[in-house]
Design a protein around this motif. Structure first.
Motif, PDB file in Angstrom:
ATOM      1  N   GLU A 262      76.193 -11.834 -24.511  1.00 19.30           N
ATOM      2  CA  GLU A 262      76.468 -12.353 -23.170  1.00 19.30           C
ATOM      3  C   GLU A 262      77.490 -11.480 -22.435  1.00 19.30           C
ATOM      4  OE1 GLU A 262      78.005 -16.500 -21.020  1.00 19.30           O
ATOM      5  OE2 GLU A 262      77.692 -16.418 -23.192  1.00 19.30           O
ATOM      6  N   GLN A 263      78.489 -10.985 -23.166  1.00 21.80           N
ATOM      7  CA  GLN A 263      79.543 -10.186 -22.550  1.00 21.80           C
ATOM      8  C   GLN A 263      79.113  -8.756 -22.240  1.00 21.80           C
ATOM      9  OE1 GLN A 263      82.466 -10.978 -25.722  1.00 21.80           O
ATOM     10  NE2 GLN A 263      83.850 -11.746 -24.147  1.00 21.80           N
ATOM     11  N   LEU A 264      78.252  -8.163 -23.083  1.00 23.24           N
ATOM     12  CA  LEU A 264      78.047  -6.721 -23.018  1.00 23.24           C
ATOM     13  C   LEU A 264      76.632  -6.258 -22.698  1.00 23.24           C
ATOM     14  CD1 LEU A 264      80.239  -5.649 -26.073  1.00 23.24           C
ATOM     15  CD2 LEU A 264      80.835  -5.543 -23.643  1.00 23.24           C
ATOM     16  N   ARG A 265      75.641  -7.104 -22.911  1.00 21.27           N
ATOM     17  CA  ARG A 265      74.262  -6.620 -22.786  1.00 21.27           C
ATOM     18  C   ARG A 265      73.915  -6.160 -21.378  1.00 21.27           C
ATOM     19  NH1 ARG A 265      68.992 -10.145 -24.698  1.00 21.27           N
ATOM     20  NH2 ARG A 265      67.459  -8.436 -24.708  1.00 21.27           N
ATOM     21  N   ASP A 266      74.078  -7.035 -20.407  1.00 21.89           N
ATOM     22  CA  ASP A 266      73.651  -6.721 -19.046  1.00 21.89           C
ATOM     23  C   ASP A 266      74.440  -5.563 -18.451  1.00 21.89           C
ATOM     24  OD1 ASP A 266      71.772  -8.710 -19.206  1.00 21.89           O
ATOM     25  OD2 ASP A 266      72.928 -10.181 -18.064  1.00 21.89           O
ATOM     26  N   VAL A 267      75.742  -5.557 -18.670  1.00 23.17           N
ATOM     27  CA  VAL A 267      76.575  -4.495 -18.102  1.00 23.17           C
ATOM     28  C   VAL A 267      76.242  -3.153 -18.739  1.00 23.17           C
ATOM     29  CG1 VAL A 267      78.510  -4.842 -19.715  1.00 23.17           C
ATOM     30  CG2 VAL A 267      78.925  -3.854 -17.458  1.00 23.17           C
ATOM     31  N   SER A 268      75.888  -3.163 -20.017  1.00 27.07           N
ATOM     32  CA  SER A 268      75.523  -1.915 -20.692  1.00 27.07           C
ATOM     33  C   SER A 268      74.206  -1.375 -20.159  1.00 27.07           C
ATOM     34  CB  SER A 268      75.423  -2.144 -22.210  1.00 27.07           C
ATOM     35  OG  SER A 268      76.675  -2.493 -22.759  1.00 27.07           O
ATOM     36  N   VAL A 269      73.203  -2.236 -20.058  1.00 29.92           N
ATOM     37  CA  VAL A 269      71.899  -1.810 -19.559  1.00 29.92           C
ATOM     38  C   VAL A 269      72.014  -1.281 -18.132  1.00 29.92           C
ATOM     39  CG1 VAL A 269      69.585  -2.586 -18.927  1.00 29.92           C
ATOM     40  CG2 VAL A 269      70.602  -3.333 -21.090  1.00 29.92           C
ATOM     41  N   ALA A 270      72.783  -1.968 -17.301  1.00 29.25           N
ATOM     42  CA  ALA A 270      72.920  -1.570 -15.897  1.00 29.25           C
ATOM     43  C   ALA A 270      73.579  -0.201 -15.748  1.00 29.25           C
ATOM     44  CB  ALA A 270      73.731  -2.615 -15.141  1.00 29.25           C
ATOM     45  N   ALA A 271      74.427   0.177 -16.701  1.00 28.01           N
ATOM     46  CA  ALA A 271      75.165   1.444 -16.618  1.00 28.01           C
ATOM     47  C   ALA A 271      74.361   2.627 -17.149  1.00 28.01           C
ATOM     48  CB  ALA A 271      76.485   1.330 -17.384  1.00 28.01           C
ATOM     49  N   ARG A 272      73.200   2.372 -17.747  1.00 25.26           N
ATOM     50  CA  ARG A 272      72.417   3.444 -18.359  1.00 25.26           C
ATOM     51  C   ARG A 272      71.484   4.124 -17.365  1.00 25.26           C
ATOM     52  NH1 ARG A 272      71.118  -0.469 -23.483  1.00 25.26           N
ATOM     53  NH2 ARG A 272      73.103  -0.101 -24.557  1.00 25.26           N
ATOM     54  N   THR A 273      71.205   5.380 -17.646  1.00 23.97           N
ATOM     55  CA  THR A 273      70.195   6.090 -16.880  1.00 23.97           C
ATOM     56  C   THR A 273      68.809   5.562 -17.244  1.00 23.97           C
ATOM     57  OG1 THR A 273      71.602   8.054 -16.862  1.00 23.97           O
ATOM     58  CG2 THR A 273      69.265   8.370 -16.358  1.00 23.97           C
ATOM     59  N   ILE A 274      68.594   5.316 -18.548  1.00 28.18           N
ATOM     60  CA  ILE A 274      67.366   4.670 -19.025  1.00 28.18           C
ATOM     61  C   ILE A 274      67.714   3.196 -19.220  1.00 28.18           C
ATOM     62  CG2 ILE A 274      65.614   4.610 -20.838  1.00 28.18           C
ATOM     63  CD1 ILE A 274      66.352   7.532 -21.449  1.00 28.18           C
ATOM     64  N   GLN A 275      67.305   2.361 -18.284  1.00 35.33           N
ATOM     65  CA  GLN A 275      67.824   0.997 -18.240  1.00 35.33           C
ATOM     66  C   GLN A 275      66.969   0.027 -19.053  1.00 35.33           C
ATOM     67  OE1 GLN A 275      68.500   0.084 -14.066  1.00 35.33           O
ATOM     68  NE2 GLN A 275      70.500   1.064 -14.166  1.00 35.33           N
ATOM     69  N   ARG A 276      67.256  -0.011 -20.331  1.00 33.11           N
ATOM     70  CA  ARG A 276      66.628  -0.973 -21.241  1.00 33.11           C
ATOM     71  C   ARG A 276      67.581  -1.223 -22.402  1.00 33.11           C
ATOM     72  NH1 ARG A 276      65.321   1.511 -25.940  1.00 33.11           N
ATOM     73  NH2 ARG A 276      64.479   3.632 -25.983  1.00 33.11           N
ATOM     74  N   ASP A 277      67.246  -2.214 -23.223  1.00 34.73           N
ATOM     75  CA  ASP A 277      68.029  -2.467 -24.423  1.00 34.73           C
ATOM     76  C   ASP A 277      67.965  -1.269 -25.359  1.00 34.73           C
ATOM     77  OD1 ASP A 277      68.921  -5.025 -23.808  1.00 34.73           O
ATOM     78  OD2 ASP A 277      67.198  -6.009 -24.728  1.00 34.73           O
ATOM     79  N   GLN A 278      69.056  -1.019 -26.041  1.00 41.36           N
ATOM     80  CA  GLN A 278      69.051  -0.013 -27.098  1.00 41.36           C
ATOM     81  C   GLN A 278      68.782  -0.710 -28.421  1.00 41.36           C
ATOM     82  OE1 GLN A 278      72.226   2.822 -27.090  1.00 41.36           O
ATOM     83  NE2 GLN A 278      71.753   3.622 -29.118  1.00 41.36           N
ATOM     84  N   GLU A 279      67.824  -0.168 -29.170  1.00 44.66           N
ATOM     85  CA  GLU A 279      67.447  -0.723 -30.463  1.00 44.66           C
ATOM     86  C   GLU A 279      67.913   0.215 -31.587  1.00 44.66           C
ATOM     87  OE1 GLU A 279      66.236  -3.647 -30.660  1.00 44.66           O
ATOM     88  OE2 GLU A 279      65.647  -3.982 -28.574  1.00 44.66           O
ATOM     89  N   PRO A 280      68.060  -0.318 -32.810  1.00 45.07           N
ATOM     90  CA  PRO A 280      68.474   0.540 -33.929  1.00 45.07           C
ATOM     91  C   PRO A 280      67.593   1.775 -34.101  1.00 45.07           C
ATOM     92  CG  PRO A 280      68.641  -1.754 -34.573  1.00 45.07           C
ATOM     93  CD  PRO A 280      67.998  -1.739 -33.207  1.00 45.07           C
ATOM     94  N   GLU A 281      66.307   1.628 -33.823  1.00 47.40           N
ATOM     95  CA  GLU A 281      65.379   2.749 -33.994  1.00 47.40           C
ATOM     96  C   GLU A 281      65.693   3.913 -33.056  1.00 47.40           C
ATOM     97  OE1 GLU A 281      63.943  -0.706 -35.923  1.00 47.40           O
ATOM     98  OE2 GLU A 281      64.548  -0.458 -33.822  1.00 47.40           O
ATOM     99  N   ASP A 282      66.419   3.661 -31.966  1.00 47.39           N
ATOM    100  CA  ASP A 282      66.762   4.729 -31.039  1.00 47.39           C
ATOM    101  C   ASP A 282      67.718   5.752 -31.648  1.00 47.39           C
ATOM    102  OD1 ASP A 282      65.247   3.807 -28.799  1.00 47.39           O
ATOM    103  OD2 ASP A 282      66.774   2.283 -28.425  1.00 47.39           O
ATOM    104  N   VAL A 283      68.393   5.368 -32.710  1.00 42.67           N
ATOM    105  CA  VAL A 283      69.384   6.246 -33.346  1.00 42.67           C
ATOM    106  C   VAL A 283      68.754   7.107 -34.441  1.00 42.67           C
ATOM    107  CG1 VAL A 283      71.639   6.265 -34.520  1.00 42.67           C
ATOM    108  CG2 VAL A 283      71.123   4.482 -32.852  1.00 42.67           C
ATOM    109  N   VAL A 284      67.586   6.711 -34.893  1.00 43.12           N
ATOM    110  CA  VAL A 284      66.986   7.311 -36.097  1.00 43.12           C
ATOM    111  C   VAL A 284      66.687   8.789 -35.939  1.00 43.12           C
ATOM    112  CG1 VAL A 284      64.988   7.252 -37.636  1.00 43.12           C
ATOM    113  CG2 VAL A 284      66.052   5.106 -36.878  1.00 43.12           C
ATOM    114  N   GLY A 285      66.092   9.183 -34.830  1.00 43.89           N
ATOM    115  CA  GLY A 285      65.683  10.572 -34.649  1.00 43.89           C
ATOM    116  C   GLY A 285      66.834  11.541 -34.812  1.00 43.89           C
ATOM    117  N   ALA A 286      67.963  11.239 -34.196  1.00 52.43           N
ATOM    118  CA  ALA A 286      69.128  12.119 -34.286  1.00 52.43           C
ATOM    119  C   ALA A 286      69.671  12.159 -35.705  1.00 52.43           C
ATOM    120  CB  ALA A 286      70.214  11.663 -33.321  1.00 52.43           C
TER     121      ALA A 286
END
Length: 248
Positions: free
Chosen positions: A198-222
């Motif tokens: 509730e505190q961080l999700r919306d503000v985080s998504v709004a601040a991103r260039t790619i505006q969606r939720d970040q999932e654990p799988e997004d970290v895997v490639g790196a």
């Protein structure tokens, strides 16, 4: 054959969330996975071919030494270490003047001292193998100066400095040390704390260039890239993965 065929990867905090996603990614490239976690390590390790599960508190020196010794005995050595275990979602956001010293020290023990302990224990085994890769999981928060989590942000900033200094020390051993810094991620631990979402999700998504939720799988490639031969000339680096919230 995958790029990590025949390699042994020890992943801390791998029973859930980002750690588990990274373990799955490493396994897909052929690595034998050692799941190290406080809970459900043996259960989660069954999902991997020849997987090994070790219950361990990575902030405890003796426990870390035993974890590495058992990994070497059962797997023959260690080629990749992913330092993922840490405290975050269970921490209350509050002004720094209200953070108890005991909580500050616990965060530093789990998020920073644990990496010192695991690296110190693992490096001799990597030297015997002729080299290796260490991937430390930090956070995007120290780059943005996120308030009301001073102990967490400080600990994650320390990991970046730790990575750079250790890379200098271990370059002669053909051991690469790099860092991945995710943004606010919808991991299992975060989902267990609706107040954090509730505190961080919306503000985080709004601040991103790619505006969606970040999932654990997004970290895997790196993480897989930094663990493998494609990154054989990369060390001391930090990759920020947050959908373009911060450009590093």
């Amino acid at each position: 054959m995958g790029q990590l065929e025949g390699k042994v990867a020890l992943v801390t905090g791998a029973a859930q969330g980002i750690g588990r996603a990274i373990a799955v990614g490493l396994a897909a490239e052929g690595a034998r996975i050692v799941v190290a976690d406080l809970e459900r390590a043996e259960e989660e390790a069954r999902a991997f071919p020849d997987g090994v599960g070790l219950t361990v508190d990575v902030a405890e020196e003796a426990a870390v030494a035993q974890m590495v010794e058992e990994t070497v005995v059962r797997c023959g050595g260690i080629d990749v270490l992913v330092n993922n275990a840490g405290l975050y979602a269970s921490l209350a956001m509050r002004p720094f003047t209200e953070i108890p010293l005991e909580e500050w020290r616990r965060v530093m023990d789990v998020n920073v001292a644990s990496m010192f302990l695991t690296c110190r224990a693992v490096v001799p085994a990597m030297r015997e193998r002729g080299g290796g890769a260490i991937v430390n999981i930090s956070s995007g928060t120290p780059f943005r100066g996120v308030p009301f989590l001073l102990h967490y942000v400080t600990s994650k900033g320390a990991i970046v400095a730790f990575t750079r200094a250790l890379a200098r020390e271990l370059g002669k051993d053909a051991i690469r040390v790099n860092c991945v810094a995710p943004g606010f991620t919808m991991s299992d631990g975060v989902k267990q704390h609706p107040e954090v979402i509730e505190q961080l999700r919306d503000v985080s998504v709004a601040a991103r260039t790619i505006q969606r939720d970040q999932e654990p799988e997004d970290v895997v490639g790196a993480a897989v890239y930094l663990s493998g031969p494609a990154a054989s000339f990369v060390t001391g680096q930090t990759i920020v993965i947050d959908g373009g919230q911060y450009f590093h």
